[in-house]
Design a protein around this motif. Sequence first.
Motif, PDB file in Angstrom:
ATOM      1  N   ASN A  18       0.827  -1.205   0.000  1.00  0.00           N
ATOM      2  CA  ASN A  18       0.000   0.000   0.000  1.00  0.00           C
ATOM      3  C   ASN A  18       0.864   1.258   0.000  1.00  0.00           C
ATOM      4  OD1 ASN A  18      -2.361   1.724   0.394  1.00  0.00           O
ATOM      5  ND2 ASN A  18      -1.643   1.924   2.505  1.00  0.00           N
ATOM      6  N   LEU A  19       1.878   1.274   0.856  1.00  0.00           N
ATOM      7  CA  LEU A  19       2.751   2.445   0.920  1.00  0.00           C
ATOM      8  C   LEU A  19       3.581   2.591  -0.343  1.00  0.00           C
ATOM      9  CD1 LEU A  19       4.001   2.295   4.632  1.00  0.00           C
ATOM     10  CD2 LEU A  19       2.090   3.600   3.678  1.00  0.00           C
ATOM     11  N   LEU A  20       4.061   1.478  -0.893  1.00  0.00           N
ATOM     12  CA  LEU A  20       4.861   1.542  -2.123  1.00  0.00           C
ATOM     13  C   LEU A  20       4.016   1.966  -3.316  1.00  0.00           C
ATOM     14  CD1 LEU A  20       7.144  -1.590  -1.671  1.00  0.00           C
ATOM     15  CD2 LEU A  20       7.742   0.818  -1.352  1.00  0.00           C
ATOM     16  N   ASP A  21       2.756   1.545  -3.341  1.00  0.00           N
ATOM     17  CA  ASP A  21       1.849   2.002  -4.405  1.00  0.00           C
ATOM     18  C   ASP A  21       1.656   3.513  -4.332  1.00  0.00           C
ATOM     19  OD1 ASP A  21       1.546  -0.520  -5.429  1.00  0.00           O
ATOM     20  OD2 ASP A  21      -0.408  -0.893  -4.484  1.00  0.00           O
ATOM     21  N   ARG A  22       1.574   4.035  -3.114  1.00  0.00           N
ATOM     22  CA  ARG A  22       1.442   5.489  -2.946  1.00  0.00           C
ATOM     23  C   ARG A  22       2.716   6.200  -3.415  1.00  0.00           C
ATOM     24  NH1 ARG A  22      -2.475   7.586   0.805  1.00  0.00           N
ATOM     25  NH2 ARG A  22      -3.962   5.967   1.428  1.00  0.00           N
ATOM     26  N   ALA A  23       3.858   5.580  -3.168  1.00  0.00           N
ATOM     27  CA  ALA A  23       5.117   6.156  -3.654  1.00  0.00           C
ATOM     28  C   ALA A  23       5.131   6.207  -5.170  1.00  0.00           C
ATOM     29  CB  ALA A  23       6.294   5.340  -3.134  1.00  0.00           C
TER      30      ALA A  23
END
Length: 529
Positions: A18-23
């Motif tokens: 989830n965090l990497l997708d936001r990145a």
Amino acid sequence: MAFTFQINNDVVWDYDKNLLDRAEANIPRLIETEIHPIGIVERISEKQRVNDFELIKSDKNSLSLSDYSLGRGESLILDLGDHYVGQFSIDIASVGSPMDAPLYLRLKFAEVPSELYADSADYDGWLSRSWIQEEYIHLDVLPAKLQLPRRYSCRYVELTVIDTSPKWKASFSNPLFIAKSSVSVDQLPKVTIEDDELKAIYNVSVKTLLDCMQTVFEDGPKRDRRLWLGDLRLQALANYYTFNDLFLVKRCLYLFAGMHTTEGKIPANVFTEPELTPDDTFLFDYSLFFVTSLYDYIEHTNDYDALENLYPIAKRAVDLATKQVDNEGRLVLTEEWPVFVDWANDFEKSTAGQAIMIYTLKRYLKLAEAYNEPEKAVYQQLLDKMIEFSKQSLFDKKQRQFIVEETNEVNVASQVWMVLAEVFDTKKNQKIMQETVKQHFPIKGIATPYMYHHVVEALFIADCSEEAIKLMKDYWGKMIELGADTFWEAFKPEELDFSPYGSPILNSYCHAWSCTPAYLIGKYLLAKE
């Protein structure tokens, strides 16, 4: 050398999709600009030049480049007029008799003249020689357009014909450099700086930052082309006072948050190509700088969605760091998780590390308050204990200086970080920095703008503005005096050929942690006008 390669094969990584997708949602589209050489330059003989940062303008005209055919052992140097990051292409033809042998060509890309004077064959440093910006190419058929796939960071492009044949020479035309960055100078706010020297320092700082802003905040576009946490913290601060690209800061924070160890340790740097990969290098202070960088971002943007997503990562990083603090409030460092502070290994870093922990806890507590952290009081108690220990056990009242507990060593970094952490009030901090200037200036043994930045900011924090401005001019101004288009990774005014890698050919002459005068001037000088 304070920093050594770490190889930690037993690390277990926790990837947060989830965090990497936001990145990845915040990847910028790079802006491309066509750059044509402004002229041709030549080397100066060793006997005639004062230092290796000098070249002279050639009588040859870059607009008539095709007129200057080159045979075996002949070369010329194109000057782009400024520092750029991007790709290079050039048209090449044969002149004379039929082409009876391939063209054997060397291209060398240099950020500063000293790289052109250095012979890559002599390099025997501890970093890989593959970073040297040099290409050897055979072309069997001419005419041809040579389009190099690699990205370069340079101002100068040297073309050297290693060989053709006695029957013909190579002719060059249409050199083109496609410069790339995620930002444009059009995004800059209008500022008025009356002091010409500070204005020049500000402008070169901005150019340094611009060339390091690619798909992440790179530490150096020539080398290592990575996202380092210590660099990110400083680049983001400079960015807030210049381009104000908030998407790139957010992307970098989410990258670090999305790749950490299962115990909560944040890597010192990450790779973005060919895929997102955390490095197995861990530095105690860099891990904490995720927390301070998040604090700076939230304070600047009030982006509470980011706080909601990233606070748990910051909390785990702080919780892990607190395990290094003993019952007295003393930070106990380990070889497995060293503190960086600066490249230099000529001083002991434990007191500076203690101060960085205090500096971080103060900012973490503000994040905790915004997040409604139920255990906030526990962190406040730890902070109070660390401050009290620092005052009682690390501060020498007679010397008005902080010491290293075990050896009584007094060094610049200890004073600077304790002042930045504001362990004492401004009045006492001023006395500490005045004593630091008296004892340790001119600074010796420190070779990075990274550490010089912290010295300058500590002087500003302590209301020693005159000393801060003078140090900026003496240090960054000296680089400009030597011809810097962008600020350098390492620089010793007393040792112009200094390199932490054994040769200036591996130095980065456009480096992220060197861009901070734009922040220092913006925050401490322009804000007061």
